[in-house]
Design a protein around this motif. Structure first.
Motif, short mmCIF file in Angstrom:
data_model
loop_
_atom_site.label_atom_id
_atom_site.label_comp_id
_atom_site.label_asym_id
_atom_site.label_seq_id
_atom_site.Cartn_x
_atom_site.Cartn_y
_atom_site.Cartn_z
N ALA B 103 -10.80 10.01 9.31
CA ALA B 103 -9.60 10.20 8.49
C ALA B 103 -8.90 8.87 8.16
O ALA B 103 -8.09 8.82 7.24
N THR B 104 -9.22 7.80 8.91
CA THR B 104 -8.59 6.52 8.62
C THR B 104 -9.37 5.74 7.56
O THR B 104 -8.93 4.71 7.09
N GLU B 105 -10.57 6.22 7.26
CA GLU B 105 -11.38 5.57 6.21
C GLU B 105 -11.85 6.66 5.26
O GLU B 105 -13.03 7.01 5.25
N ILE B 106 -10.92 7.18 4.51
CA ILE B 106 -11.27 8.30 3.64
C ILE B 106 -11.96 7.81 2.38
O ILE B 106 -11.55 6.82 1.78
N ARG B 107 -13.01 8.52 2.03
CA ARG B 107 -13.76 8.15 0.82
C ARG B 107 -13.78 9.35 -0.13
O ARG B 107 -14.21 10.44 0.23
N PHE B 108 -13.25 9.11 -1.32
CA PHE B 108 -13.22 10.17 -2.35
C PHE B 108 -14.27 9.85 -3.40
O PHE B 108 -14.33 8.72 -3.89
N GLU B 109 -15.06 10.84 -3.71
CA GLU B 109 -16.07 10.64 -4.77
C GLU B 109 -15.41 10.86 -6.13
O GLU B 109 -14.56 11.75 -6.28
N LEU B 110 -15.79 10.06 -7.11
CA LEU B 110 -15.27 10.23 -8.47
C LEU B 110 -16.33 10.95 -9.30
O LEU B 110 -17.43 10.43 -9.48
N ILE B 111 -15.99 12.14 -9.72
CA ILE B 111 -16.97 12.96 -10.45
C ILE B 111 -16.43 13.30 -11.84
O ILE B 111 -15.29 13.74 -11.96
N ILE B 112 -17.27 13.07 -12.83
CA ILE B 112 -16.90 13.49 -14.19
C ILE B 112 -18.09 14.24 -14.78
O ILE B 112 -19.19 13.70 -14.84
N GLU B 113 -17.84 15.49 -15.14
CA GLU B 113 -18.88 16.38 -15.68
C GLU B 113 -20.15 16.33 -14.83
O GLU B 113 -21.25 16.01 -15.33
N ALA B 114 -20.01 16.59 -13.56
CA ALA B 114 -21.12 16.65 -12.58
C ALA B 114 -21.84 15.31 -12.36
O ALA B 114 -22.88 15.27 -11.71
N THR B 115 -21.32 14.23 -12.92
CA THR B 115 -21.94 12.92 -12.72
C THR B 115 -21.08 12.11 -11.75
O THR B 115 -19.86 12.03 -11.93
N ASN B 116 -21.75 11.52 -10.75
CA ASN B 116 -21.02 10.71 -9.78
C ASN B 116 -20.76 9.33 -10.37
O ASN B 116 -21.68 8.58 -10.66
N LEU B 117 -19.47 9.01 -10.55
CA LEU B 117 -19.09 7.73 -11.17
C LEU B 117 -18.97 6.61 -10.15
O LEU B 117 -19.08 5.45 -10.48
N GLY B 118 -18.66 6.99 -8.90
CA GLY B 118 -18.40 5.99 -7.86
C GLY B 118 -17.50 6.58 -6.81
O GLY B 118 -17.54 7.80 -6.56
N PHE B 119 -16.68 5.74 -6.21
CA PHE B 119 -15.79 6.27 -5.17
C PHE B 119 -14.52 5.45 -5.05
O PHE B 119 -14.45 4.30 -5.52
N ILE B 120 -13.54 6.05 -4.39
CA ILE B 120 -12.32 5.34 -4.01
C ILE B 120 -12.23 5.48 -2.48
O ILE B 120 -12.35 6.59 -1.96
N ALA B 121 -12.09 4.38 -1.77
CA ALA B 121 -11.98 4.45 -0.31
C ALA B 121 -10.64 3.87 0.12
O ALA B 121 -10.20 2.85 -0.40
N ILE B 122 -10.01 4.55 1.05
CA ILE B 122 -8.74 4.06 1.59
C ILE B 122 -8.90 3.88 3.10
O ILE B 122 -9.30 4.81 3.80
N ASP B 123 -8.60 2.67 3.56
CA ASP B 123 -8.78 2.35 4.97
C ASP B 123 -7.40 2.07 5.59
O ASP B 123 -6.74 1.10 5.22
N VAL B 124 -6.98 2.93 6.51
CA VAL B 124 -5.65 2.74 7.14
C VAL B 124 -5.80 2.43 8.63
O VAL B 124 -4.88 2.70 9.42
N GLN B 125 -6.94 1.87 9.02
CA GLN B 125 -7.18 1.58 10.44
C GLN B 125 -6.14 0.64 11.04
O GLN B 125 -5.69 0.85 12.17
N ASN B 126 -5.75 -0.39 10.26
CA ASN B 126 -4.76 -1.33 10.78
C ASN B 126 -3.43 -0.64 11.06
O ASN B 126 -2.74 -0.95 12.02
N MET B 127 -3.10 0.31 10.19
CA MET B 127 -1.86 1.07 10.34
C MET B 127 -1.90 1.89 11.65
O MET B 127 -0.93 1.91 12.41
N VAL B 128 -3.04 2.52 11.89
CA VAL B 128 -3.19 3.35 13.10
C VAL B 128 -3.12 2.47 14.35
O VAL B 128 -2.47 2.82 15.34
N LYS B 129 -3.74 1.29 14.27
CA LYS B 129 -3.71 0.37 15.42
C LYS B 129 -2.27 -0.07 15.71
O LYS B 129 -1.85 -0.14 16.86
N LEU B 130 -1.52 -0.36 14.66
CA LEU B 130 -0.13 -0.77 14.82
C LEU B 130 0.69 0.38 15.43
O LEU B 130 1.51 0.17 16.33
N TYR B 131 0.43 1.59 14.95
CA TYR B 131 1.13 2.76 15.47
C TYR B 131 0.81 2.94 16.96
O TYR B 131 1.69 3.26 17.76
N MET B 132 -0.45 2.70 17.32
CA MET B 132 -0.85 2.81 18.73
C MET B 132 -0.09 1.78 19.57
O MET B 132 0.29 2.06 20.70
#
Lengths: 190, 171
Positions: B103-132
């Motif tokens: 959940a700290t490195e979520i990857r969303f696939e970008l799909i347009i008309e059933a074709t995979n265009l790529g992805f968007i990834a969000i990495d919040v590991q540093n945030m979780v480490k700071l919270y810890m």
């Protein structure tokens, strides 16, 4: 330990906890809000490419090949965008004439990573990612046009696809985001 | 009165923790699982979604049950100290579960008309480490509470019975 001191200790730790938690929450909320403003699809703060990609992908003259990708990054958020990296790849699909059935083959002919660095909040950066025959093009992967390319292949003898990756850190380096667009058709020969 | 109040307090905290550790994350991940921006579908892969929900629910249940026992125990009792300490440890595992469930490195696939265009990834590991790191202070506080309750057990009990005999119970 004296009960009064233990109570004092608890209040001091609770005070620190409150300050840290509030700071962390505000950084998260502001960061999330800013990221949304930067990536708002109606505003186009990050434009890659910003205009037309100009290129010469004539494989008969590898030393004369070039590619120019203009980009424009505007940071309208409240934190600096740091460690910005842009990676650009061009793949070429062709019929391999050196195989018995002229098998369709894809090779990476251009790959370049550019470390852009930082765009401060409120600032913008307009530049170009440039690649030439010696800088970025993988000459060894380019097939010999006279013996290895099936020029009768339909619909096109050579097809070019682009893969683009943009990544950056945000919110005091607490978030990292990566956007990858792959296999985007950019041209063909003939 | 004291016991019923403690049970009620435990139930209130149980529902608070169920809401914050299970319901809100579940609704958030379900909401972001499939979005649409300018005709492009932004999709969180189903196995990723299921893995995140599984771990969040598993640790959320543990935290919620610990919270019930912590808040239904008498004030300054060793039972309260023990459950509070267990709760912070499970809380750490809960936060860590965001990391190992992906959940700290979520990857969303970008799909347009059933074709995979790529992805968007969000990495919040540093945030979780700071919270810890910030949460470490809570561990110190709960550890301190536990030892304080054990060491000063006699004084705390005397004080509690004295108040109860005086007719004002703060349990």
């Amino acid at each position: 330990m004296n009960m009064r001191y233990s109570r004092l200790f608890r209040w001091v730790v609770r005070g620190f906890l409150l300050v840290f938690t509030l700071s962390l929450s505000s950084v998260s909320i502001l960061g999330g809000y800013s990221a949304m403003t930067i990536f708002d699809p109606d505003v186009h703060n990050v434009k890659i490419p910003d205009g037309e990609i100009t290129s010469n992908l004539d494989i008969t003259n590898p030393s004369g090949m070039y590619i120019n990708v203009p980009y424009n990054i505007s940071n309208s958020g409240v934190y600096d965008l740091t460690n910005i990296e842009l990676s650009f790849q061009v793949a070429m699909t062709y019929g391999d004439a050196s195989t018995p059935l002229n098998e369709t083959t894809t090779v990476i002919i251009f790959s370049k990573e550019e470390i852009i660095g930082t765009v401060v909040h409120g600032g913008s950066l307009k530049s170009n990612l440039v690649g030439t025959g010696t800088d970025g093009f993988i000459i060894a992967n380019i097939p010999d046009p006279s013996t290895e390319v099936d020029w009768t292949r339909a619909p096109y003898a050579l097809e070019f696809y682009v893969t683009l990756t943009f990544s950056a850190f945000y919110s005091l380096d607490l978030y990292k985001f990566t956007v990858n667009i792959m296999d985007l058709p950019v041209g063909h020969i003939p | 009165m004291g016991r019923s109040f403690n049970i009620l307090k435990g139930l209130i905290y149980l529902s608070v923790y169920i809401t914050t550790t299970m319901v809100i994350p579940f609704l958030t991940f379900t909401y972001i699982k499939e979005m649409q921006v300018m005709d492009v579908n932004i999709i969180l892969e189903q196995p990723d979604y299921e893995r995140i929900i599984f771990w969040v629910s598993a640790f959320g249940l543990l935290i919620s049950s610990c919270a019930f026992f912590t808040y239904s125990s008498p004030k300054q009792s060793i039972r309260k100290g023990t459950f509070a300490l267990i709760q912070v440890i499970v809380n750490c595992l809960y936060v860590w579960s965001y990391k190992f469930s992906g959940a700290t490195e979520i990857r969303f696939e970008l799909i347009i008309e059933a074709t995979n265009l790529g992805f968007i990834a969000i990495d919040v590991q540093n945030m979780v480490k700071l919270y810890m790191g910030v949460y470490f202070l809570t561990i110190v506080l709960k550890g301190y509470d536990f030892f304080d309750f054990v060491i000063n057990r006699k004084t705390i009990r005397e004080k509690r019975y004295k108040t109860e005999l005086g007719g004002i119970s703060k349990a």
